[in-house]
Scaffold this motif. Structure first.
Motif, PDB file in Angstrom:
ATOM      1  N   PHE A 144       0.808  -1.221   0.000  1.00 35.19           N
ATOM      2  CA  PHE A 144       0.000   0.000   0.000  1.00 35.19           C
ATOM      3  C   PHE A 144       0.843   1.274   0.000  1.00 35.19           C
ATOM      4  CE2 PHE A 144      -2.367  -3.270   2.481  1.00 35.19           C
ATOM      5  CZ  PHE A 144      -3.322  -3.542   1.514  1.00 35.19           C
ATOM      6  N   ARG A 145       2.163   1.145  -0.034  1.00 29.36           N
ATOM      7  CA  ARG A 145       3.019   2.325   0.002  1.00 29.36           C
ATOM      8  C   ARG A 145       2.913   3.114  -1.302  1.00 29.36           C
ATOM      9  NH1 ARG A 145       3.621   0.359   4.732  1.00 29.36           N
ATOM     10  NH2 ARG A 145       5.525   0.681   5.937  1.00 29.36           N
ATOM     11  N   TRP A 146       3.146   4.406  -1.217  1.00 26.50           N
ATOM     12  CA  TRP A 146       3.009   5.306  -2.345  1.00 26.50           C
ATOM     13  C   TRP A 146       4.087   5.033  -3.394  1.00 26.50           C
ATOM     14  CZ3 TRP A 146       3.805   6.202   2.744  1.00 26.50           C
ATOM     15  CH2 TRP A 146       5.058   6.668   3.144  1.00 26.50           C
ATOM     16  N   PRO A 147       3.788   5.277  -4.667  1.00 24.44           N
ATOM     17  CA  PRO A 147       4.716   4.927  -5.759  1.00 24.44           C
ATOM     18  C   PRO A 147       6.071   5.624  -5.673  1.00 24.44           C
ATOM     19  CG  PRO A 147       2.517   5.351  -6.626  1.00 24.44           C
ATOM     20  CD  PRO A 147       2.487   5.750  -5.187  1.00 24.44           C
ATOM     21  N   SER A 148       6.124   6.839  -5.132  1.00 21.10           N
ATOM     22  CA  SER A 148       7.395   7.564  -5.091  1.00 21.10           C
ATOM     23  C   SER A 148       8.348   7.040  -4.022  1.00 21.10           C
ATOM     24  CB  SER A 148       7.149   9.059  -4.865  1.00 21.10           C
ATOM     25  OG  SER A 148       6.413   9.273  -3.676  1.00 21.10           O
ATOM     26  N   LEU A 149       7.861   6.148  -3.160  1.00 20.56           N
ATOM     27  CA  LEU A 149       8.753   5.510  -2.180  1.00 20.56           C
ATOM     28  C   LEU A 149       9.430   4.336  -2.884  1.00 20.56           C
ATOM     29  CD1 LEU A 149       9.848   5.360   0.721  1.00 20.56           C
ATOM     30  CD2 LEU A 149       7.963   3.811   1.254  1.00 20.56           C
ATOM     31  N   THR A 150      10.514   4.637  -3.550  1.00 23.97           N
ATOM     32  CA  THR A 150      11.236   3.602  -4.283  1.00 23.97           C
ATOM     33  C   THR A 150      12.033   2.723  -3.326  1.00 23.97           C
ATOM     34  OG1 THR A 150      13.097   5.103  -4.627  1.00 23.97           O
ATOM     35  CG2 THR A 150      11.397   5.020  -6.355  1.00 23.97           C
ATOM     36  N   TYR A 151      12.452   1.570  -3.834  1.00 25.45           N
ATOM     37  CA  TYR A 151      13.192   0.636  -2.994  1.00 25.45           C
ATOM     38  C   TYR A 151      14.494   1.252  -2.488  1.00 25.45           C
ATOM     39  CZ  TYR A 151      15.414  -3.604  -1.326  1.00 25.45           C
ATOM     40  OH  TYR A 151      16.032  -4.534  -0.528  1.00 25.45           O
ATOM     41  N   GLY A 152      15.096   2.122  -3.302  1.00 30.39           N
ATOM     42  CA  GLY A 152      16.333   2.768  -2.891  1.00 30.39           C
ATOM     43  C   GLY A 152      16.168   3.719  -1.723  1.00 30.39           C
ATOM     44  N   LYS A 153      14.930   4.165  -1.450  1.00 32.41           N
ATOM     45  CA  LYS A 153      14.672   5.079  -0.337  1.00 32.41           C
ATOM     46  C   LYS A 153      14.311   4.347   0.949  1.00 32.41           C
ATOM     47  CE  LYS A 153      12.910   8.805  -3.315  1.00 32.41           C
ATOM     48  NZ  LYS A 153      11.712   9.621  -3.651  1.00 32.41           N
ATOM     49  N   VAL A 154      14.136   3.049   0.861  1.00 35.29           N
ATOM     50  CA  VAL A 154      13.740   2.268   2.032  1.00 35.29           C
ATOM     51  C   VAL A 154      14.951   2.064   2.932  1.00 35.29           C
ATOM     52  CG1 VAL A 154      12.936   0.025   2.829  1.00 35.29           C
ATOM     53  CG2 VAL A 154      11.851   1.112   0.854  1.00 35.29           C
ATOM     54  N   HIS A 155      14.805   2.406   4.212  1.00 31.73           N
ATOM     55  CA  HIS A 155      15.907   2.272   5.164  1.00 31.73           C
ATOM     56  C   HIS A 155      15.725   1.006   6.005  1.00 31.73           C
ATOM     57  CE1 HIS A 155      17.224   6.276   4.124  1.00 31.73           C
ATOM     58  NE2 HIS A 155      16.029   6.756   4.422  1.00 31.73           N
ATOM     59  N   GLY A 156      16.757   0.177   6.035  1.00 35.17           N
ATOM     60  CA  GLY A 156      16.765  -0.937   6.982  1.00 35.17           C
ATOM     61  C   GLY A 156      15.809  -2.062   6.667  1.00 35.17           C
ATOM     62  N   MET A 157      15.529  -2.315   5.392  1.00 36.53           N
ATOM     63  CA  MET A 157      14.706  -3.460   5.034  1.00 36.53           C
ATOM     64  C   MET A 157      15.531  -4.730   5.192  1.00 36.53           C
ATOM     65  SD  MET A 157      12.048  -5.030   3.892  1.00 36.53           S
ATOM     66  CE  MET A 157      11.850  -6.727   3.328  1.00 36.53           C
ATOM     67  N   HIS A 158      15.179  -5.554   6.166  1.00 34.77           N
ATOM     68  CA  HIS A 158      15.942  -6.773   6.447  1.00 34.77           C
ATOM     69  C   HIS A 158      15.268  -7.953   5.776  1.00 34.77           C
ATOM     70  CE1 HIS A 158      18.064  -9.871   8.822  1.00 34.77           C
ATOM     71  NE2 HIS A 158      18.962  -8.937   9.000  1.00 34.77           N
ATOM     72  N   ALA A 159      16.056  -8.826   5.181  1.00 33.99           N
ATOM     73  CA  ALA A 159      15.506  -9.970   4.457  1.00 33.99           C
ATOM     74  C   ALA A 159      14.732 -10.896   5.384  1.00 33.99           C
ATOM     75  CB  ALA A 159      16.634 -10.740   3.775  1.00 33.99           C
ATOM     76  N   LEU A 160      13.753 -11.582   4.826  1.00 30.34           N
ATOM     77  CA  LEU A 160      13.048 -12.627   5.554  1.00 30.34           C
ATOM     78  C   LEU A 160      13.986 -13.805   5.800  1.00 30.34           C
ATOM     79  CD1 LEU A 160       9.745 -12.421   3.514  1.00 30.34           C
ATOM     80  CD2 LEU A 160       9.874 -12.136   5.999  1.00 30.34           C
ATOM     81  N   PRO A 161      13.741 -14.599   6.837  1.00 26.60           N
ATOM     82  CA  PRO A 161      14.647 -15.717   7.121  1.00 26.60           C
ATOM     83  C   PRO A 161      14.611 -16.751   5.993  1.00 26.60           C
ATOM     84  CG  PRO A 161      12.684 -15.830   8.503  1.00 26.60           C
ATOM     85  CD  PRO A 161      12.657 -14.492   7.832  1.00 26.60           C
ATOM     86  N   GLY A 162      15.791 -17.199   5.598  1.00 28.16           N
ATOM     87  CA  GLY A 162      15.878 -18.272   4.625  1.00 28.16           C
ATOM     88  C   GLY A 162      15.919 -17.854   3.174  1.00 28.16           C
ATOM     89  N   MET A 163      15.741 -16.565   2.874  1.00 27.12           N
ATOM     90  CA  MET A 163      15.765 -16.113   1.482  1.00 27.12           C
ATOM     91  C   MET A 163      16.141 -14.643   1.411  1.00 27.12           C
ATOM     92  SD  MET A 163      12.750 -15.864  -1.402  1.00 27.12           S
ATOM     93  CE  MET A 163      12.547 -17.611  -1.631  1.00 27.12           C
ATOM     94  N   GLU A 164      17.239 -14.344   0.776  1.00 24.99           N
ATOM     95  CA  GLU A 164      17.686 -12.961   0.624  1.00 24.99           C
ATOM     96  C   GLU A 164      16.904 -12.263  -0.486  1.00 24.99           C
ATOM     97  OE1 GLU A 164      19.900 -11.255   2.477  1.00 24.99           O
ATOM     98  OE2 GLU A 164      20.002 -13.011   3.789  1.00 24.99           O
TER      99      GLU A 164
END
Length: 358
Positions: free
Chosen positions: A51-71
């Motif tokens: 539901f995040r807005w389109p201008s919030l690109t992945y490069g702007k995301v801070h501290g997104m940690h991978a789920l366990p078992g898959m990067e």
């Protein structure tokens, strides 16, 4: 007609925290649809990220940690985070065959029979020995109330409804809130809007230097102490402050991040302070955060006199069958992973200690 189905564990929510918990349930030997069920009310994989807005690109995301078992690797930083992370969650669910049921609304969790919990949903009733609640906060945006709010002739919206900066072209925008969302909105909107005004209840605290592991642990410990005392959880950023990165520095230098104290009332044409100052506005954007989405747990009476649910580790102190992951200190992505693992460890002990009722 009795359509109650029995499982060992019900997981409510399939965002970061819920999927982390489900991953560890599978690793512990439990099977989806036989031993546990995952219920998610969102229309598709991705948790609140979808539901995040389109201008919030992945490069702007801070501290997104991978789920366990898959990067999560090879993601385009210019692509919307909603697309990147939703696709990642979808791939994760299929890879580990998690069989998430959606859209399913959980309406109430109450005491059942034989020491079980009764989970009432739009997809029928489930009887379970343990519950992992991972419902996050996105569905409970917090809207403060101020005198005159109902008289405002412009538009009021919350971060949860933020459409991206283009929609504010040529408008006078008041942004309320001193967190990461508020500053991100301001930096995006400024080049489109006719004028922006930033107001916060407290002066913002900017954090210089690296935010290392020790600082992170100290911040989480402060949030954890609140939930241990049964107080409503605060966000981790409320105790860490805002990172003083290049974009923030530029915003301060340009005058975009020129914080004003909170206004005292809202007028039909804008906002006003008791000292006589007024700002005209077409839009008030409330970047005022969210509250835990846990109303469905109300029948269990878990809230204490402090207004929150007192926690012991990941489970409610009043009911060790109920685990809240992604709540309080585990609201970060890395915290959610750790909480999911800890919750499953406790649940396995519970299931082994208390044999299922005949």
């Amino acid at each position: 007609m009795n359509n109650t189905r029995e499982v060992e564990v019900v997981v409510v929510g399939a965002g970061q925290a819920g999927l982390a918990g489900v991953y560890h349930l599978r690793r512990s030997g439990l099977e989806p649809e036989r031993d546990f069920v995952v219920l998610d009310h969102s229309p598709a994989p991705g948790g609140a990220w979808q539901f995040r807005w389109p201008s919030l690109t992945y490069g702007k995301v801070h501290g997104m940690h991978a789920l366990p078992g898959m990067e999560l690797t090879g993601a385009d930083p210019a692509r919307p985070s909603a697309e990147v992370i939703s696709a990642y969650f979808d791939r994760y669910e299929r890879t580990f065959d998690l069989r998430v049921r959606r859209p399913v609304d959980v309406r109430a969790v109450r005491e059942g029979t034989g020491g079980r919990l009764r989970v009432e949903t739009s997809d029928g009733v489930w009887s379970t020995r343990a519950l992992i609640n991972a419902t996050g906060t996105w569905d409970r945006p917090f809207w403060p109330r101020y005198p005159g709010q109902e008289t405002f002739r412009g538009r009021q919206l919350h971060t949860a409804q933020y459409p991206g900066p283009e929609e504010f072209a040529g408008q006078r925008v008041v942004v309320v809130g001193g967190g990461a969302s508020g500053t991100q909105h301001l930096l995006e909107i400024a080049s489109y809007a006719a004028a922006t005004t930033w107001v916060t209840r407290r002066p913002p605290v900017f954090r210089e230097g690296p935010f290392d592991e020790n600082a992170g642990r100290a911040a989480v410990a402060l949030v954890e102490e609140r939930v241990r005392q049964g107080l409503p959880p605060r966000s981790v950023v409320s105790v860490t402050g805002l990172p003083l990165n290049d974009a923030i520095r530029q915003g301060i230098e340009d005058g975009v991040l020129d914080r004003q104290p909170m206004f005292d009332r809202i007028t039909p044409d804008g906002v006003a302070w008791d000292d006589g100052r007024r700002v005209e506005a077409d839009v008030i954007l409330w970047a005022t955060g969210f509250r835990p989405a846990i109303d469905h747990l109300a029948p269990l009476r878990l809230r204490g006199p402090g207004g929150g649910i007192r926690m012991e580790g990941t489970h409610a102190a009043a009911d060790p069958r109920v685990h809240l992951v992604g709540y309080g200190p585990s609201a970060s992505t890395i915290g959610a992973n750790r909480a999911g693992r800890a919750a499953v460890r406790d649940i396995r002990r519970l299931l082994e200690r208390e044999p299922a009722a005949a």
